[in-house]
Design an enzyme around this catalytic site. Structure first.
Site, PDB file in Angstrom:
ATOM      1  N   ASP A 190       0.835  -1.211   0.000  1.00 14.50           N
ATOM      2  CA  ASP A 190       0.000   0.000   0.000  1.00 14.50           C
ATOM      3  C   ASP A 190       0.867   1.257   0.000  1.00 14.50           C
ATOM      4  O   ASP A 190       0.562   2.238  -0.685  1.00 14.50           O
ATOM      5  CB  ASP A 190      -0.919   0.002   1.226  1.00 14.50           C
ATOM      6  CG  ASP A 190      -1.856  -1.193   1.252  1.00 14.50           C
ATOM      7  OD1 ASP A 190      -2.296  -1.622   0.170  1.00 14.50           O
ATOM      8  OD2 ASP A 190      -2.128  -1.706   2.354  1.00 14.50           O
ATOM      9  N   HIS A 217      -5.494  -3.279   5.346  1.00 14.85           N
ATOM     10  CA  HIS A 217      -4.928  -3.712   4.065  1.00 14.85           C
ATOM     11  C   HIS A 217      -6.030  -4.220   3.144  1.00 14.85           C
ATOM     12  O   HIS A 217      -5.913  -5.282   2.538  1.00 14.85           O
ATOM     13  CB  HIS A 217      -3.871  -4.792   4.312  1.00 14.85           C
ATOM     14  CG  HIS A 217      -3.147  -5.244   3.076  1.00 14.85           C
ATOM     15  ND1 HIS A 217      -2.455  -4.375   2.253  1.00 14.85           N
ATOM     16  CD2 HIS A 217      -3.010  -6.474   2.517  1.00 14.85           C
ATOM     17  CE1 HIS A 217      -1.920  -5.053   1.253  1.00 14.85           C
ATOM     18  NE2 HIS A 217      -2.246  -6.331   1.385  1.00 14.85           N
TER      19      HIS A 217
END
Length: 353
Positions: A190, A217
């Site tokens: 990310d 996530h």
């Protein structure tokens, strides 16, 4: 002096997963895993090493000078992956382990365990759809960790991370080996995406950009803090909306682009290797290593949360504050926390039920 046959046996032994009986007599035995010829460093195991993430991750870890011994475990194809990687002229000695009967051998004496095992996401599949299969896999592998290397740092990649990290924590708690500072969910992809997409907008080298990404996530739980960008940058509301949405949906972007042939494997392997290297440098005692990770946390009221942490010899050494959030980020945080609460509960319930 060793005889010629002894030297050849030592060199060849790592190519063939030993049986438990052979393991005791192997020149690369469980108590002496660091073989002659291996560089000084750490012992790393990759569980799920023959998969789409596992193979490129194994190659990157074979290239890491901090790794002295690399154990590759999977339920299929590890002998081939092991033979292939063992021909690379880097310092790490590679050993392969095949099937659940050899899981304990793969984990004995390990410093860092990396777990990408599980099924990948396919078009139309949410991270929730992965839960039942991957939850069971993570439970089995973490039970092996409790038996064989309870003090290892564990990097958990298997999706859905928002739930699998709480699952791993419950497994370790049941075994009496839980150390929350040594269980880290890998959210580095990310951050890599955030740095890359922001750099595209700003016209910068992404290696010179750093965007903290907090929350979790998956989807809206991924919250890039664009207001805290390095170098300091200002974005229009339209840019903030575009960048946030693209970072949150980066995984879906890859799944759809691969049109049924896979998910994010190469970029995930790169990010996982980057995070593993940070953990190894922390184990070595390097100072000032800060990464984002999904961990047991008191940064918010949630029991697990992704935020910036300082890594050291004990794993997570310090939880860094979120810092000032703007109105858009505060609203995003509330959305993230609502979904994270459900994902955490789902993981805990899987073990307790």
């Amino acid at each position: 002096m060793q005889s010629s046959s002894e030297r050849i046996a030592r060199i060849a032994s790592h190519l063939h997963p030993p049986s438990s009986q052979m393991e005791e007599t192997s020149l690369l035995g469980r108590s002496g895993c660091r073989a002659k010829g291996g560089t000084p460093g750490f012992k790393v195991a990759i569980l799920g090493a023959a998969g789409g993430i596992g193979q490129p991750l194994a190659m990157l870890m074979k290239m890491n000078p901090l790794v002295s011994v690399l154990h590759l475990y999977d339920v299929v194809n590890t002998p081939g992956v092991t033979a292939d990687l063992s021909h690379m002229n880097t310092g790490a000695v590679v050993r392969g382990f095949l099937g659940q009967a050899q899981l304990d051998n793969a984990l004995t004496g390990i410093d860092l365990v990396i777990i990408p095992a599980g099924v990948p996401r396919k078009p139309g599949m949410t991270r929730d759809d992965l839960f039942n299969i991957n939850a069971g896999i993570v439970r089995t592998l973490c039970e092996g960790v409790t038996r064989c290397c309870p003090n290892a740092i564990v990097n958990l990649i298997s999706n859905p991370v928002n739930s699998t990290v709480p699952i791993a924590a419950e497994v370790f708690k049941k075994a009496g080996t839980y150390n929350p500072r040594r269980l880290l969910g890998v959210t580095t992809l990310d951050v890599a995406r955030a740095n890359t997409f922001v750099a595209e907008v700003l016209g910068l080298d992404p290696r010179n950009v750093n965007i903290p990404v907090v929350g979790g996530h998956a989807g809206v739980t991924i919250l890039p803090l664009l207001s805290q960008a390095t170098p300091p940058s200002s974005f229009t509301p339209e840019e903030v909306a575009y960048l946030t949405e693209r970072i949150q949906n980066g995984g879906t972007e890859v799944v759809e682009a691969k049109a049924g042939t896979g998910s994010a494997t190469l970029s995930m392997a790169y990010a996982a290797a980057q995070f593993a290297d940070a953990c190894l440098r922390g184990l070595r005692g390097d100072a000032g290593i800060v990464e984002c990770s999904y961990v047991a946390s008191q940064v918010t009221e949630l029991p697990f949360f992704a935020s910036s942490v300082r890594l050291g010899r004990g794993g997570v050494e310090e939880f860094l504050p979120l810092g000032p959030l703007n109105e858009f980020e505060r609203a995003g945080l509330e959305k993230a926390k609502k979904e994270l609460t459900e994902s955490i509960h789902k993981g805990v319930s899987f073990i307790k039920s």
